[in-house]
Design an enzyme around this catalytic site. Structure first.
Site, PDB file in Angstrom:
ATOM      1  N   LYS A  93      -4.758  -9.674  -6.636  1.00 40.80           N
ATOM      2  CA  LYS A  93      -6.031  -9.995  -5.986  1.00 40.80           C
ATOM      3  C   LYS A  93      -7.102  -8.989  -6.390  1.00 40.80           C
ATOM      4  O   LYS A  93      -6.799  -7.841  -6.726  1.00 40.80           O
ATOM      5  CB  LYS A  93      -5.867 -10.063  -4.465  1.00 40.80           C
ATOM      6  CG  LYS A  93      -5.716  -8.738  -3.804  1.00 40.80           C
ATOM      7  CD  LYS A  93      -5.799  -8.827  -2.273  1.00 40.80           C
ATOM      8  CE  LYS A  93      -5.631  -7.421  -1.724  1.00 40.80           C
ATOM      9  NZ  LYS A  93      -5.523  -7.276  -0.305  1.00 40.80           N
TER      10      LYS A  93
ATOM     11  N   LYS B 229     -10.632  -3.302  -4.024  1.00 38.17           N
ATOM     12  CA  LYS B 229     -11.357  -2.042  -4.192  1.00 38.17           C
ATOM     13  C   LYS B 229     -10.467  -0.969  -4.770  1.00 38.17           C
ATOM     14  O   LYS B 229     -10.935  -0.004  -5.360  1.00 38.17           O
ATOM     15  CB  LYS B 229     -11.828  -1.524  -2.821  1.00 38.17           C
ATOM     16  CG  LYS B 229     -12.800  -2.431  -2.119  1.00 38.17           C
ATOM     17  CD  LYS B 229     -13.131  -1.904  -0.710  1.00 38.17           C
ATOM     18  CE  LYS B 229     -12.933  -3.017   0.303  1.00 38.17           C
ATOM     19  NZ  LYS B 229     -13.734  -2.864   1.523  1.00 38.17           N
TER      20      LYS B 229
ATOM     21  N   LYS C  21       0.806  -1.222   0.000  1.00 40.03           N
ATOM     22  CA  LYS C  21       0.000   0.000   0.000  1.00 40.03           C
ATOM     23  C   LYS C  21       0.835   1.266   0.000  1.00 40.03           C
ATOM     24  O   LYS C  21       0.413   2.281  -0.534  1.00 40.03           O
ATOM     25  CB  LYS C  21      -0.954   0.015   1.205  1.00 40.03           C
ATOM     26  CG  LYS C  21      -2.127  -0.948   1.038  1.00 40.03           C
ATOM     27  CD  LYS C  21      -3.294  -0.577   1.944  1.00 40.03           C
ATOM     28  CE  LYS C  21      -4.463  -1.519   1.713  1.00 40.03           C
ATOM     29  NZ  LYS C  21      -5.577  -1.267   2.629  1.00 40.03           N
TER      30      LYS C  21
HETATM   31  P1  TYM Z   1     -10.865  -5.389   3.709  1.00 40.34           P
HETATM   32  O1  TYM Z   1     -11.848  -4.308   4.005  1.00 40.34           O
HETATM   33  O2  TYM Z   1      -9.799  -5.104   2.716  1.00 40.34           O
HETATM   34  O3  TYM Z   1     -11.620  -6.701   3.236  1.00 40.34           O
HETATM   35  C1  TYM Z   1     -12.684  -7.278   3.982  1.00 40.34           C
HETATM   36  C2  TYM Z   1     -12.590  -8.790   3.927  1.00 40.34           C
HETATM   37  O4  TYM Z   1     -12.594  -9.240   2.577  1.00 40.34           O
HETATM   38  C3  TYM Z   1     -11.471 -10.096   2.360  1.00 40.34           C
HETATM   39  N1  TYM Z   1     -11.012  -9.923   0.979  1.00 40.34           N
HETATM   40  C4  TYM Z   1     -10.817 -10.922   0.107  1.00 40.34           C
HETATM   41  N2  TYM Z   1     -10.996 -12.262   0.232  1.00 40.34           N
HETATM   42  C5  TYM Z   1     -10.726 -13.016  -0.861  1.00 40.34           C
HETATM   43  N3  TYM Z   1     -10.309 -12.505  -2.042  1.00 40.34           N
HETATM   44  C6  TYM Z   1     -10.111 -11.173  -2.213  1.00 40.34           C
HETATM   45  N4  TYM Z   1      -9.720 -10.686  -3.379  1.00 40.34           N
HETATM   46  C7  TYM Z   1     -10.369 -10.320  -1.099  1.00 40.34           C
HETATM   47  N5  TYM Z   1     -10.309  -8.984  -0.911  1.00 40.34           N
HETATM   48  C8  TYM Z   1     -10.700  -8.750   0.350  1.00 40.34           C
HETATM   49  C9  TYM Z   1     -10.427  -9.634   3.348  1.00 40.34           C
HETATM   50  O5  TYM Z   1      -9.481 -10.643   3.599  1.00 40.34           O
HETATM   51  C10 TYM Z   1     -11.283  -9.324   4.554  1.00 40.34           C
HETATM   52  O6  TYM Z   1     -11.552 -10.492   5.288  1.00 40.34           O
HETATM   53  N6  TYM Z   1      -7.817  -5.033   7.648  1.00 40.34           N
HETATM   54  C11 TYM Z   1      -9.094  -5.589   7.185  1.00 40.34           C
HETATM   55  C12 TYM Z   1     -10.297  -5.137   8.000  1.00 40.34           C
HETATM   56  C13 TYM Z   1     -10.145  -5.368   9.458  1.00 40.34           C
HETATM   57  C14 TYM Z   1     -10.257  -6.614  10.138  1.00 40.34           C
HETATM   58  C15 TYM Z   1     -10.065  -6.321  11.517  1.00 40.34           C
HETATM   59  C16 TYM Z   1     -10.513  -7.913   9.732  1.00 40.34           C
HETATM   60  C17 TYM Z   1      -9.902  -4.414  10.397  1.00 40.34           C
HETATM   61  N7  TYM Z   1      -9.850  -4.979  11.633  1.00 40.34           N
HETATM   62  C18 TYM Z   1     -10.106  -7.326  12.496  1.00 40.34           C
HETATM   63  C19 TYM Z   1     -10.551  -8.920  10.708  1.00 40.34           C
HETATM   64  C20 TYM Z   1     -10.340  -8.610  12.075  1.00 40.34           C
HETATM   65  C21 TYM Z   1      -9.317  -5.146   5.747  1.00 40.34           C
HETATM   66  O7  TYM Z   1      -8.795  -4.136   5.322  1.00 40.34           O
HETATM   67  O8  TYM Z   1     -10.210  -5.908   5.062  1.00 40.34           O
END
Ligand code: TYM
Length: 330
Positions: free
Chosen positions: A195, A198, A112
């Site tokens: 991957k 967004k 990032k």
């Molecule tokens: P975020 O907002 O990027 O994504 C949310 C969830 O979607 C999953 N994900 C994917 N899974 C499979 N293939 C993909 N291409 C893909 N893109 C996104 C992510 O793995 C996630 O589960 N840091 C985290 C949010 C967060 C969090 C937490 C998660 C903040 N605190 C505590 C678990 C526990 C994030 O940015 O996810």
């Protein structure tokens, strides 16, 4: 006792990667024994440039999307991270435990921040410490996420272990990541090595849950593939990331395995498989998009649901934070 905790950043649309990698699992887990807490990681969203008006809108949009996918306020606690200040407070305490060397290994920060590492925010760097606080605050036992969050959860376990050891307490539970299935890592439709995300500038790289029928069909039709027909055995997908991705999406959407999908489509070309996949996505995502539109029309109701969720979450978070302060002599 089992306690499931997970979060999602309220940035832009919910896409197929989020849905198949995480949200669908959340919806299943709220019907299993144990408590579930799901939250909008709005404090995480400000670690990159943020447009206040867009963020405000995205928070409601994401809350509506989660409910449209099936998150039920009677089965799970749904809330905003910012409305439970214990998250930010515990994060600060854990900053005393987390090591710079540990954070330097985080691949997501490297991706990032890109070439401009010196210009990245401190928040982007410390991001995984807040994520550790998110789960440790509730003594989460299970954290359903996509593959890309695995390293962050390992860090949460390291922080929990060090805190417990340093202060001679058994305060934090080590969270277990729940990752797997054919869609643990959904790839971009334009590039089988990246991957689905967004932040990809090309909207054609992802399926958004709000895409209409024509958009979904067109994106699938134009998805990058190779010219070979689908193999009959999964070994035949090993060197074909784009084909593997589409087969994985089909398998996840129908709750089956890539092997079962190949048993049905093996030997057929993408000219047959892509329309079948497009129609499947339209059939499954259409009702979600319709519910989402209804929910968005009622912002006050969404705000009320989130506020009620925050009160419940806070009641669970308070004792952990208090115990952490006490353990540290504060
Ligand atoms: P975020 O907002 O990027 O994504 C949310 C969830 O979607 C999953 N994900 C994917 N899974 C499979 N293939 C993909 N291409 C893909 N893109 C996104 C992510 O793995 C996630 O589960 N840091 C985290 C949010 C967060 C969090 C937490 C998660 C903040 N605190 C505590 C678990 C526990 C994030 O940015 O996810």
């Amino acid at each position: 006792t089992k306690r499931t905790v997970s979060g999602i950043q309220p940035t832009g649309n919910l896409h197929l990667g989020n849905y198949l990698g995480a949200i669908r699992r959340w919806v299943q887990m709220q019907d299993e024994p144990g408590e579930c807490l799901f939250f909008l990681a709005d404090l995480h969203a400000i670690t990159v440039h943020n447009d206040p008006a867009a963020l405000k809108n995205n928070i409601r949009e994401m809350a509506a999307a989660l409910i449209a996918c099936g998150i039920d306020q009677d089965k799970a606690i749904l809330f905003r991270q910012r409305q439970v200040p214990e998250h930010a407070e515990l994060c600060w305490l854990l900053n005393g435990t987390a090591r710079i060397g540990w954070l330097n290994r985080m691949t997501q920060f490297k991706e990032k921040s890109g070439k401009n590492r010196e210009g990245a925010s401190i928040g982007l760097y410390a991001y995984p410490v807040l994520q550790a606080a998110d789960v440790l605050l509730y003594n989460a036992t299970h954290v359903p996420v996509g593959e890309d969050q695995k390293q962050h959860l390992e860090l949460a376990r390291d922080i929990a272990t060090k805190f417990n050891t340093d202060f001679g307490v058994e305060l934090f539970t080590l969270p277990e990541p729940v990752i797997g299935g054919p869609a643990a890592r959904v790839m971009s439709l334009r590039d089988g090595a990246a991957k689905m995300s967004k932040s990809d500038p090309s909207d054609a790289s992802r399926i958004n849950l709000t895409d209409d029928v024509d958009t979904i069909m067109a994106k699938v039709r134009k998805a990058k593939t190779d010219p070979e027909p689908l193999p009959s055995e999964i070994e035949g997908l090993a060197e074909r990331p784009e084909a593997r991705n589409l087969v994985g999406i089909y398998a996840a959407m129908t709750d089956t395995t890539p092997a079962a999908v190949l048993a049905q489509f093996g030997g057929q070309g993408f000219g047959a498989f892509k329309p079948a996949l497009g129609e499947l996505l339209v059939e499954k995502l259409g009702p979600i998009a319709a519910r989402l539109a209804d929910l968005k029309a009622n912002p006050d109701e969404l705000d009320a649901i989130l506020l009620k969720g925050a009160e419940k979450a806070q009641a669970l978070a308070e004792p952990t934070l208090k115990a952490a302060y006490e353990a540290m002599g504060l």
